[in-house]
Scaffold this motif. Structure first.
Motif, PDB file in Angstrom:
ATOM      1  N   HIS A 164      -1.039   4.546  -3.239  1.00  0.00           N
ATOM      2  CA  HIS A 164      -0.411   4.875  -1.957  1.00  0.00           C
ATOM      3  C   HIS A 164       1.019   4.361  -1.793  1.00  0.00           C
ATOM      4  CE1 HIS A 164      -4.066   6.651  -0.386  1.00  0.00           C
ATOM      5  NE2 HIS A 164      -4.721   5.662  -0.961  1.00  0.00           N
ATOM      6  N   VAL A 165       1.451   3.489  -2.674  1.00  0.00           N
ATOM      7  CA  VAL A 165       2.835   2.992  -2.579  1.00  0.00           C
ATOM      8  C   VAL A 165       3.379   2.765  -3.995  1.00  0.00           C
ATOM      9  CG1 VAL A 165       2.051   0.602  -2.184  1.00  0.00           C
ATOM     10  CG2 VAL A 165       4.367   1.226  -1.569  1.00  0.00           C
ATOM     11  N   GLY A 166       4.617   3.180  -4.225  1.00  0.00           N
ATOM     12  CA  GLY A 166       5.210   3.046  -5.559  1.00  0.00           C
ATOM     13  C   GLY A 166       5.745   1.648  -5.815  1.00  0.00           C
TER      14      GLY A 166
ATOM     15  N   PRO B  88       5.643   6.137  -0.363  1.00  0.00           N
ATOM     16  CA  PRO B  88       6.831   5.310  -0.123  1.00  0.00           C
ATOM     17  C   PRO B  88       7.247   4.664  -1.447  1.00  0.00           C
ATOM     18  CG  PRO B  88       4.890   4.420   1.030  1.00  0.00           C
ATOM     19  CD  PRO B  88       4.473   5.693   0.401  1.00  0.00           C
ATOM     20  N   HIS B  89       8.534   4.434  -1.632  1.00  0.00           N
ATOM     21  CA  HIS B  89       9.017   3.967  -2.941  1.00  0.00           C
ATOM     22  C   HIS B  89       8.450   2.618  -3.362  1.00  0.00           C
ATOM     23  CE1 HIS B  89      12.001   7.121  -2.202  1.00  0.00           C
ATOM     24  NE2 HIS B  89      12.165   7.127  -3.504  1.00  0.00           N
ATOM     25  N   ASN B  90       8.375   1.672  -2.422  1.00  0.00           N
ATOM     26  CA  ASN B  90       7.893   0.333  -2.793  1.00  0.00           C
ATOM     27  C   ASN B  90       7.489  -0.432  -1.524  1.00  0.00           C
ATOM     28  OD1 ASN B  90      10.156  -1.534  -1.837  1.00  0.00           O
ATOM     29  ND2 ASN B  90      11.314  -0.028  -3.034  1.00  0.00           N
ATOM     30  N   PRO B  91       6.778  -1.544  -1.666  1.00  0.00           N
ATOM     31  CA  PRO B  91       6.275  -2.266  -0.488  1.00  0.00           C
ATOM     32  C   PRO B  91       7.324  -3.089   0.256  1.00  0.00           C
ATOM     33  CG  PRO B  91       4.955  -2.741  -2.454  1.00  0.00           C
ATOM     34  CD  PRO B  91       6.205  -2.070  -2.913  1.00  0.00           C
ATOM     35  N   MET B  92       8.563  -3.146  -0.266  1.00  0.00           N
ATOM     36  CA  MET B  92       9.578  -4.008   0.347  1.00  0.00           C
ATOM     37  C   MET B  92      10.449  -3.243   1.356  1.00  0.00           C
ATOM     38  SD  MET B  92       8.873  -6.889  -1.087  1.00  0.00           S
ATOM     39  CE  MET B  92       7.411  -6.923  -2.108  1.00  0.00           C
TER      40      MET B  92
ATOM     41  N   ALA C 192       5.869  -0.964   3.518  1.00  0.00           N
ATOM     42  CA  ALA C 192       5.234  -2.095   4.209  1.00  0.00           C
ATOM     43  C   ALA C 192       4.247  -1.595   5.263  1.00  0.00           C
ATOM     44  CB  ALA C 192       6.306  -2.974   4.852  1.00  0.00           C
ATOM     45  N   ILE C 193       4.570  -0.472   5.907  1.00  0.00           N
ATOM     46  CA  ILE C 193       3.617   0.107   6.879  1.00  0.00           C
ATOM     47  C   ILE C 193       2.365   0.554   6.103  1.00  0.00           C
ATOM     48  CG2 ILE C 193       3.217   2.002   8.514  1.00  0.00           C
ATOM     49  CD1 ILE C 193       6.325   1.853   9.088  1.00  0.00           C
ATOM     50  N   MET C 194       2.575   1.106   4.899  1.00  0.00           N
ATOM     51  CA  MET C 194       1.439   1.519   4.070  1.00  0.00           C
ATOM     52  C   MET C 194       0.584   0.295   3.702  1.00  0.00           C
ATOM     53  SD  MET C 194      -0.191   3.951   2.790  1.00  0.00           S
ATOM     54  CE  MET C 194       0.889   5.384   2.798  1.00  0.00           C
ATOM     55  N   CYS C 195       1.219  -0.803   3.315  1.00  0.00           N
ATOM     56  CA  CYS C 195       0.445  -2.019   2.989  1.00  0.00           C
ATOM     57  C   CYS C 195      -0.353  -2.474   4.212  1.00  0.00           C
ATOM     58  CB  CYS C 195       1.358  -3.149   2.521  1.00  0.00           C
ATOM     59  SG  CYS C 195       2.029  -2.859   0.871  1.00  0.00           S
ATOM     60  N   ALA C 196       0.275  -2.398   5.400  1.00  0.00           N
ATOM     61  CA  ALA C 196      -0.449  -2.785   6.622  1.00  0.00           C
ATOM     62  C   ALA C 196      -1.673  -1.893   6.802  1.00  0.00           C
ATOM     63  CB  ALA C 196       0.477  -2.695   7.835  1.00  0.00           C
ATOM     64  N   ALA C 197      -1.506  -0.585   6.499  1.00  0.00           N
ATOM     65  CA  ALA C 197      -2.634   0.349   6.649  1.00  0.00           C
ATOM     66  C   ALA C 197      -3.795  -0.046   5.734  1.00  0.00           C
ATOM     67  CB  ALA C 197      -2.177   1.766   6.329  1.00  0.00           C
ATOM     68  N   LEU C 198      -3.488  -0.744   4.638  1.00  0.00           N
ATOM     69  CA  LEU C 198      -4.518  -1.087   3.643  1.00  0.00           C
ATOM     70  C   LEU C 198      -5.175  -2.447   3.909  1.00  0.00           C
ATOM     71  CD1 LEU C 198      -2.543   0.152   0.511  1.00  0.00           C
ATOM     72  CD2 LEU C 198      -4.681   1.130   1.364  1.00  0.00           C
TER      73      LEU C 198
END
Ligand code: GLU
Length: 423
Positions: free
Chosen positions: A195-197, A216-220, A225-231
């Protein structure tokens, strides 16, 4: 001066981090304590007070939980230095640390000299009054634009600070590496990176852009970061998820205060148009895991950006990462080493907004900055800095923060590839 800085640290290149220790072995402990006292006396440290002063000069005192009991016992002891003055049940971990200190094998050798040099870089950076405070989140515009704090923590728990190191500030993007690490710990690498590159975007941190696979390109950056929050524990309430992240940050910081800045959180909610657009764009491209409550993911993202730490606490987070995931203050493992490696890799390549490539080239350290002026700098195998100074350059990094890093790297061989260029 430059040479001496280099040679003092060159023996630490490629060192391994310090890890947790098992239960103590009573018999071995007595022998080692005797040897420790012999070595200390041979150095002229004949009394508990002399040993305490020696440790203090190396950045170790009772404030370090791993040493609190034994240093308190030593401070109450009288007479010549002796093994029975170190208190009952001295943990093996504390003894290891004392042995390294007396044997001059601490992560930062010649601590007083190092702190003196760091103070010089700090003063140099403080004279720089360029840059603008971020105001697109209205609450951030209330920060003291001249504020400046810096703190250092080594992987042995050696501490030092300057300026407003105990002023709390909201982490903003500085929290992103921690959200990523937590998402990895909860879901594993394969799911997270579906889900995130992990590629620098080459665009602004809040750009409406996805990679060729629609992630999204990366978690930074914001979208990642919104994707990481979703996870992060999607089945739970936002409040419970936010509390999980807060506790994670707290343990990374060695238990120092971490609170939610309600005013910043509200301010972000009220000015969330761009971040909502990012969510809509990701939704349109089916980037989220099926069934994601995207509103809750965005809410959680804002709450994590509004978490506060001070520089002292942030330096402990940085040192925990430098130490392979074990907090040097508490001795507890916070993150698995493999996750630390992934996190540091992305901090190195993507942690400094559109200046990430330039920063990796010139400074060569994993770091993460945020729009509040916070900056976390990791020196793998040595320690870390927490820094706060709100004036930002056009890329969004703390002006003084970047200046400080550049001065540091001129004098010390901390660039991750410094080893290949040393004679
Ligand atoms: N909460 C901020 C935003 O989403 C974080 C930005 C940053 O520090 O880079 O805009």
């Amino acid at each position: 001066m430059f040479r001496s800085g280099l040679s003092r640290f060159s023996r630490f290149r490629g060192r391994r981090a310090r890890f947790e220790h098992g239960p103590q072995d009573g018999a071995g402990l007595d022998t080692r304590l005797n040897a420790l006292c012999d070595e200390a006396r041979a150095m002229g440290l004949n009394t508990p007070q002399a040993l305490l002063e020696y440790l203090d000069a190396r950045g170790l005192d009772t404030a370090l939980p791993r040493l609190t009991n034994c240093l308190t016992a030593l401070s109450r002891a009288e007479g010549p230095l002796a093994p029975d003055q170190f208190g009952a049940d001295l943990p093996l971990d504390s003894l290891d640390l004392l042995e390294r200190a007396v044997g001059d094998r601490l992560a930062i050798p010649d601590f007083a000299h190092f702190c003196h040099r760091v103070s010089g870089f700090f003063s140099y950076a403080r004279d720089n009054r360029r840059g603008q405070i971020a105001d697109y989140i209205p609450e951030l515009a209330h920060q003291d634009e001249d504020g400046f704090g810096l703190a250092l923590c080594s992987i042995d728990g050696q501490r030092f600070n300057l300026g407003e190191a105990q002023t709390g500030f909201c982490l903003q993007s500085v929290v992103k590496p921690l959200n990523y690490a937590l998402a990895l710990a909860l879901n594993g690498e394969s799911l997270v990176h579906t889900h995130v590159g992990r590629e620098p975007s080459g665009r602004r941190f809040n750009e409406l852009a996805l990679d060729p696979d629609g992630r999204p390109h990366n978690p930074m950056i914001n979208a990642g970061a919104i994707m990481c929050a979703a996870l992060i524990r999607p089945a739970q309430s936002v409040e419970a998820r936010a509390e999980l992240v807060r506790r994670f940050v707290l343990s990374a910081a060695g238990g120092a205060g971490c609170t939610l800045d309600e005013a910043v959180y509200r301010s972000e909610l009220e000015t969330a148009a761009r971040n909502r657009s990012l969510v809509n764009m990701m939704d349109e491209h089916d980037a989220f895991p099926p069934g994601t409550d995207t509103k809750a993911a965005l809410d959680l993202y804002f709450r994590t950006c509004a978490l506060t730490l001070d520089c002292d606490a942030l330096s402990v987070v940085a040192a925990m990462l430098a130490n392979g995931g074990v907090c040097p203050v508490t001795g507890h493992r916070v993150i698995d080493p493999g996750i630390v490696r992934h996190t540091l890799s992305l901090m190195l390549t993507c942690g400094m907004y559109d200046y990430s490539g330039e920063f990796a080239f010139t400074v060569g350290l994993p770091a993460k900055s945020g729009v509040s002026g916070g900056l976390m700098i990791v020196i793998p195998g040595v320690g870390g800095f927490g820094l706060w100074s709100p004036r930002l350059d056009r890329q969004g990094n703390s002006v003084r923060g970047v200046e400080f890093c550049q001065r540091l790297i001129e004098d010390y061989p901390f660039h991750i590839f410094a080893g290949v260029a040393s004679e």
